[in-house]
Enzyme design. Structure first.
Site, PDB file in Angstrom:
ATOM      1  N   GLY A 108      99.888  22.660  28.734  1.00 51.25           N
ATOM      2  CA  GLY A 108      99.533  21.354  29.279  1.00 51.25           C
ATOM      3  C   GLY A 108     100.484  20.916  30.382  1.00 51.25           C
TER       4      GLY A 108
ATOM      5  CD  GLU B 251     101.196  20.359  17.423  1.00 52.96           C
ATOM      6  OE1 GLU B 251     101.204  20.283  18.663  1.00 52.96           O
ATOM      7  OE2 GLU B 251     100.155  20.303  16.747  1.00 52.96           O
TER       8      GLU B 251
ATOM      9  CB  CYS C 252      95.679  17.423  17.968  1.00 50.60           C
ATOM     10  SG  CYS C 252      94.798  18.667  18.910  1.00 50.60           S
TER      11      CYS C 252
ATOM     12  CE  LYS D 237      91.244  28.720  30.468  1.00 49.88           C
ATOM     13  NZ  LYS D 237      90.943  29.719  29.396  1.00 49.88           N
TER      14      LYS D 237
ATOM     15  N   GLY E  80      95.580  21.456  24.051  1.00 53.48           N
ATOM     16  CA  GLY E  80      96.260  22.692  23.668  1.00 53.48           C
ATOM     17  C   GLY E  80      97.754  22.478  23.539  1.00 53.48           C
ATOM     18  CB  SER E  81     100.511  24.886  23.714  1.00 54.09           C
ATOM     19  OG  SER E  81     100.483  25.385  25.039  1.00 54.09           O
TER      20      SER E  81
ATOM     21  CD  GLU F 209      95.484  16.177  21.790  1.00 58.23           C
ATOM     22  OE1 GLU F 209      96.597  16.732  21.655  1.00 58.23           O
ATOM     23  OE2 GLU F 209      94.528  16.355  21.040  1.00 58.23           O
TER      24      GLU F 209
END
Lengths: 531, 531
Positions: free
Chosen positions: B249, B396, B305, B187, B244-245, B268
Site C-alpha cells: 500500500g 499487524e 483486516c 488488477k 492489502g499489506s 486499506e
C-alpha cells in the site's frame, strides 16, 4: 509615517516569542522603502513549540461543542473589527492594494467567519448517520452503527500573498480548520508580516476571551523553504492548507507525501481560468465581453487565482472585429504596483518570455507606466495550434497578462478544450442557442475544472455553501475539496463510527433524541426531530 | 477435478486478450497443487490499452444517469448470481476458504451491489447544493451557484487476497467507483485468478447487456510490482483503491504521489485493532470476553483486516484469572490453511520473530496442526511497557496471532492507548460504570481509529450507510474515507460548481424543479420537493 507598533515576533500559544534572528523588514510598497519594523524568523525550536502546543490543545479543542467553537469564531470577528483603520492602513502599505479593495476584503473575511459560525450553530454539517441495530437478524445480529465527521488534528496554514485578510491569518483556511475542531499553526506571508501580526493578536485575544486552550492558534514568521518546510514535516501536523504558486505548492505536497506518516495537502496553486466566447454571443455582445474580459484581467493588477489568462474564441466568424475590440479594451486598461518585488519580477520575466515565443503576437498593452514599480497589462494572441503545441503557454503568469486564442473551427475549439489540464474555473460566453450547440464543450470543461461559469467572469469568488474554489491538478493538489465556502470545513475532518455505543456516551449529534435538532440520516432517511 | 474452463486472459474493454507470457498457475490450496490452468501476465501494451479504453469511455459513462448506472450494478449482481456454484467451488480451491464462508461472502457482495444501486436510484448522495443569485445585491450582484459531486475519472482497483468476492473484482472498490461514474481497470489478485475471471466475465456481460461503453471495465492479471506499478503511474488513471499489506500500500501511495499529476490513493493496509477490557466487565463477563476474543482472532484463520491482534487488560484487578482464561480459550481454538503459501510463510516468520522477542511470553497455542499447510493460532503476552517500547509489536501480523497486554494501572492503560498509531478499529469491553469511569480512554481511542466498538468484536464489517472502514495512517493512506458502506462512493468524486448556468443545461440534480425528487440544500436549507 506609521504609528502602529509591530513587534515582529512569533505568537506561540498566546505568547509573543522571538529567540531567533531578524528576518527581512516589512516593505512599504507604496513608497518603495522598508517599513520601520523587522520580523524575526521562527527558529526550529519555536516551530516545535507551536506544534506541540497545538497537539496538546487538540483533545480539549475537538471536544468543544460546535456552539463553543462558533463563539470563538464570532469573537475573532469582533477582535478583528476592533483593530479598526490601522489594519487597512498597514495592509495598504505592505501590499499596495488600494484601501477600498482592502475594506471589501476585510468585510468578506468577517462574513466568511460568520458563515462558519452559522454552520457550526446549525450543526448538521457533521453528516450524522445512524443505522439502528437488529439483535434478532440472522445469520448474524446487526450492530448499531453511528458515524459523523471529526477533526483531523493540528493544521499548518500558509498565508497567501494576494489576499492579506481573506486567505491569510484569519482567512478561510484558518477559520475552516478551527471550525472543524483543528488547532492551527499559521505561517505568515513575509510580504505582509505586520498585517499578519495585527490579525494574529486578534485571534490570540479571542482564544483567551473564550477560554479555549491557548495552543489552538500560533503564528510563525519566516520564509517557505525554511520555516514552512520544517512545519510541513513536523509529526504533530496532520494536514496542510496553502494558497500560492505551483512550485511552492508542489514542494509542500512532495514533502508531506514523503513523511513517515503522509498527510493531506490542500494546495491551491492558481490557474489560467480559460474563457471561451461562442459565435452568437460574440456577434451580439462582443464588445461588452471584450471590455468585461479586460476588466477582469486587470482587476487588482491581475493578482487573483481566478484571473482569466486565456481567452478562446471562434475566429471563423468574421462579422465582427473581436480581436481588434479586445486590443482596444486592453489598450485603455490600467496596471499598477504588484504585491511584492519578486512577484513583479516574475511578471516582467514572463512578459519577456512570452514576447520571445515565436508565433505569439503582442496584441495590446495597457496604459503606460506612471512610476517605476508599475506593471502594465499585456495581451498576447496565438492560434489554437500554437497553444496546443506549447503546453507551458497554458501555465499561469501571475499578473494582468492573458493570451487570446483564435480557434479556426468548432473542432479546433473542442480539441483545445480537451487538451486543457486542470483549472480552478472555465467560463463560456454564449447565447442559449450557442450553449445548446456547444453542449459538448460544456461537457469537456466540466471534467477540467472546479467551477464552470456561464456568461460571467471567474474573478469574484462568492463565499457560499455551493462555491467550489478548487479543481483538478495542477489547479490544486486535491480536487476533492474547496478552499472557499462552508464546504471547506471537510478538508480537515474524517468520518468516525461508533458501534454499540451507549446513548449516554455518544456525541450529541448521534443521539436518538437528537438534542441538537440537527439533520440526521437514520436508517437511510434524512430526518430532523423538532425540538 | 474442476470442469470450469478458465482462459487466464486479460479482459480488455469486452474482449479476452493475451499477448504476453504465462504467469503462475492458479493454485489448488486444498490439495496443495497447481490448478489445471495458467494466467497470462498483462503486458505494458495491454495495460495501456485497458486504461485508454477506460479514458475514452469516461465522458459517456459519467454522463449516464444514476438510474442507468444502477441498472448496470443490478445486472452485474444478476450475472454473478448466474455463475452459480462453480464460483464457490473454484474460490474454495483457490483460497482454501470454506464454502459456507464463501457463500456468505458472495451474498454480502451481492447485497453491497444492491446497496449502491439503491443509493443511485434514490439520488440524493450527490449533495446537490443550490444558492440562488441576487442581481440586485450591492456592491456586487450575487451569482447563481450550484454544486454537486461528479466522477473523478478512471480508477485502478487492486483485488485483495482475503476476500475473493467482497474486496475483489465486483467488490466494494469496483462497485463504488462504477456507481460514482468512474470506469475501472481491475488488477486481479494472483492468488485467485480463476475466481476473478468468472466474476470479470460477469461484469463484461453486464456492461454489454446495459449498452454501456465497453471501456468502463477491464481486468488485468499480474503481480503488483510489475502490472500494478505500471497501472498506478499511467496518466489515464485518476485514483487508486487497494486492500492489502502496508508494504504494498505504501509503495502504491509513493508511486502515485510522485506522478507528474499526483492522484488519490485509498490503500486499506489493515491494522492490529486493539481490544481493551475494563475491570468491571472482566469481573462480570471475563470468560465470555476471553472466548469471544479467541473466536474473533481465529475466525477464518485470522485473515481479516479487522482481526483483533492486541488485547489490553487491567492486570491490577486480581479477582479473576483473566490471563489463564484467555490461554484456555486459545488452547482450544482451531487454525487452518491460509490463503497463499506466501501469507502462511509470513505468518510463520512472524510467530518465530515474536517468539524470539525478549519479554514476550508465548501464552498459548491453538489445537495442533492436522496437515502440513495448517497454521496454528498463537497468543503472546507482554506487559504494557514492553509494547510501548517496542513499536513494531503494534504492527499487524496477518493471521491468528495476538498479543495480550497487561497494564498495571489506569495510567499505564491510558498511555498505551495514547501511544497507539492509527488503526481501523478499537474495541472496549466495559459495563456502563466502566465506560463512564474510562471516558478519557474512549476520547483517546476516537482520535486513533475509524470505528470504535463497545462490547463487541471488530470482525464483521457491516455494509451500511454509517460504516467507516478506514482510519488514520498507517491503517489507511486516507483517513478521510471508508472502503465499506455507501459512503465509499465519495472516494471517487469531487465537487463541481455551475455558475449562472441556464436551467435547461444543468444536471437534473441541480434544477429548480428538482425532477429527480432528491434532497437539495437550497440557500442553506435542506429541502425535497414532492413529485
Amino acid at each position: 509615517m506609521i504609528a502602529i507598533n509591530i513587534e515582529g515576533k512569533q505568537l506561540i500559544a498566546g505568547r509573543a516569542v522571538a529567540t531567533g534572528n531578524h528576518g527581512d523588514a516589512g516593505a512599504d510598497r507604496i513608497l518603495g522603502k522598508p517599513l520601520p519594523f523587522k520580523y524575526y524568523q521562527a527558529t526550529k525550536g519555536e516551530i516545535d513549540e507551536a506544534v506541540i502546543a497545538a497537539k496538546q490543545s487538540f483533545p480539549a479543542f475537538r471536544s468543544k461543542s460546535g456552539k463553543e467553537r462558533a463563539d470563538l469564531l464570532d469573537e475573532i470577528a469582533t477582535e478583528i473589527t476592533a483593530i479598526g483603520d490601522d489594519l487597512i492602513l498597514l495592509a495598504n502599505l505592505e501590499t499596495a492594494l488600494p484601501e477600498q479593495r482592502l475594506m471589501g476584503e476585510r468585510q468578506r473575511t468577517l462574513d466568511q467567519i460568520k458563515a462558519f459560525a452559522g454552520l457550526l450553530r446549525e450543526g448538521s454539517w457533521v453528516n450524522a448517520t445512524i443505522e439502528h441495530g437488529d439483535p434478532d437478524r440472522t445469520p448474524l445480529p446487526k450492530p448499531d452503527l453511528r458515524s459523523m465527521q471529526t477533526a483531523l488534528g493540528p493544521v499548518a496554514v500558509f498565508g497567501a500573498s494576494n489576499f492579506p485578510f481573506a486567505f491569510s491569518v484569519a482567512g478561510g483556511d484558518t477559520i475552516s480548520a478551527l471550525a472543524a475542531g483543528c488547532p492551527v499553526v499559521f505561517k505568515a506571508h513575509p510580504a505582509h508580516p505586520g498585517t499578519c501580526e495585527l490579525v494574529g493578536k486578534a485571534i490570540v485575544e479571542a482564544v483567551k476571551k473564550c477560554n479555549m486552550p491557548d495552543g489552538v492558534f500560533s503564528m510563525l514568521h519566516g520564509d517557505g523553504p525554511t520555516v514552512g518546510a520544517e512545519l510541513v514535516v513536523h509529526p504533530g501536523i496532520k494536514a496542510v492548507a496553502f494558497t500560492g504558486s505551483y512550485k511552492a505548492g508542489r514542494a509542500i505536497y512532495n514533502a508531506a507525501a514523503a513523511r513517515p506518516e503522509p498527510i493531506p495537502v490542500y494546495a491551491e496553486m492558481g490557474s489560467t481560468n480559460p474563457v471561451f466566447v461562442l459565435p452568437e454571443a460574440m456577434k451580439l455582445k462582443g464588445e461588452s465581453i471584450a471590455r468585461g474580459f479586460a476588466a477582469a484581467l486587470t482587476l487588482g493588477v491581475g493578482q487573483f487565482c481566478t484571473n482569466p489568462g486565456l481567452l478562446v474564441y471562434h475566429s471563423d466568424w468574421a462579422g465582427w472585429p473581436f480581436k481588434e475590440k479586445l486590443a482596444e479594451a486592453i489598450s485603455s486598461s490600467q496596471g499598477g504596483t504588484m504585491l511584492t518585488e519578486q512577484i513583479a519580477g516574475s511578471y516582467q520575466a514572463g512578459i519577456v518570455s512570452r514576447g520571445d515565443t515565436p508565433g505569439l503576437e503582442t496584441l495590446a498593452k495597457g496604459l503606460p507606466a506612471t512610476n517605476s514599480a508599475y506593471q502594465t497589462p499585456v495581451l498576447f494572441h496565438a492560434d489554437a495550434n500554437l497553444l496546443m503545441q506549447t503546453p507551458h503557454l497554458e501555465e499561469e503568469l501571475f499578473g494582468p497578462s492573458a493570451i487570446a486564442v483564435a480557434a479556426k473551427s468548432r473542432e479546433e475549439l473542442l480539441s483545445l478544450a480537451e487538451n486543457l489540464s486542470g483549472h480552478l474555473t472555465a467560463t463560456v460566453h454564449g447565447t442559449d442557442e450557442d450553449l445548446a450547440a456547444y453542449k459538448d464543450l460544456l461537457d469537456v470543461l466540466v471534467r477540467k475544472v472546479g467551477r464552470l461559469i456561464i456568461n460571467g467572469f471567474p474573478t469574484g469568488v462568492e463565499v457560499s455553501h455551493a462555491m467550489v474554489h478548487g479543481g483538478p491538478f495542477p489547479a490544486t493538489t486535491d480536487a476533492r475539496s474547496t478552499s472557499v465556502g462552508t464546504a471547506a470545513i471537510f478538508r480537515f475532518t474524517r468520518p468516525v463510527c461508533f458501534q454499540g455505543m451507549p446513548q449516554a456516551l455518544l456525541p450529541d449529534e448521534l443521539k436518538d433524541n437528537n438534542p441538537m435538532g440537527i439533520w440526521q440520516t437514520v436508517n437511510g432517511k434524512l430526518t430532523r426531530s423538532i425540538i
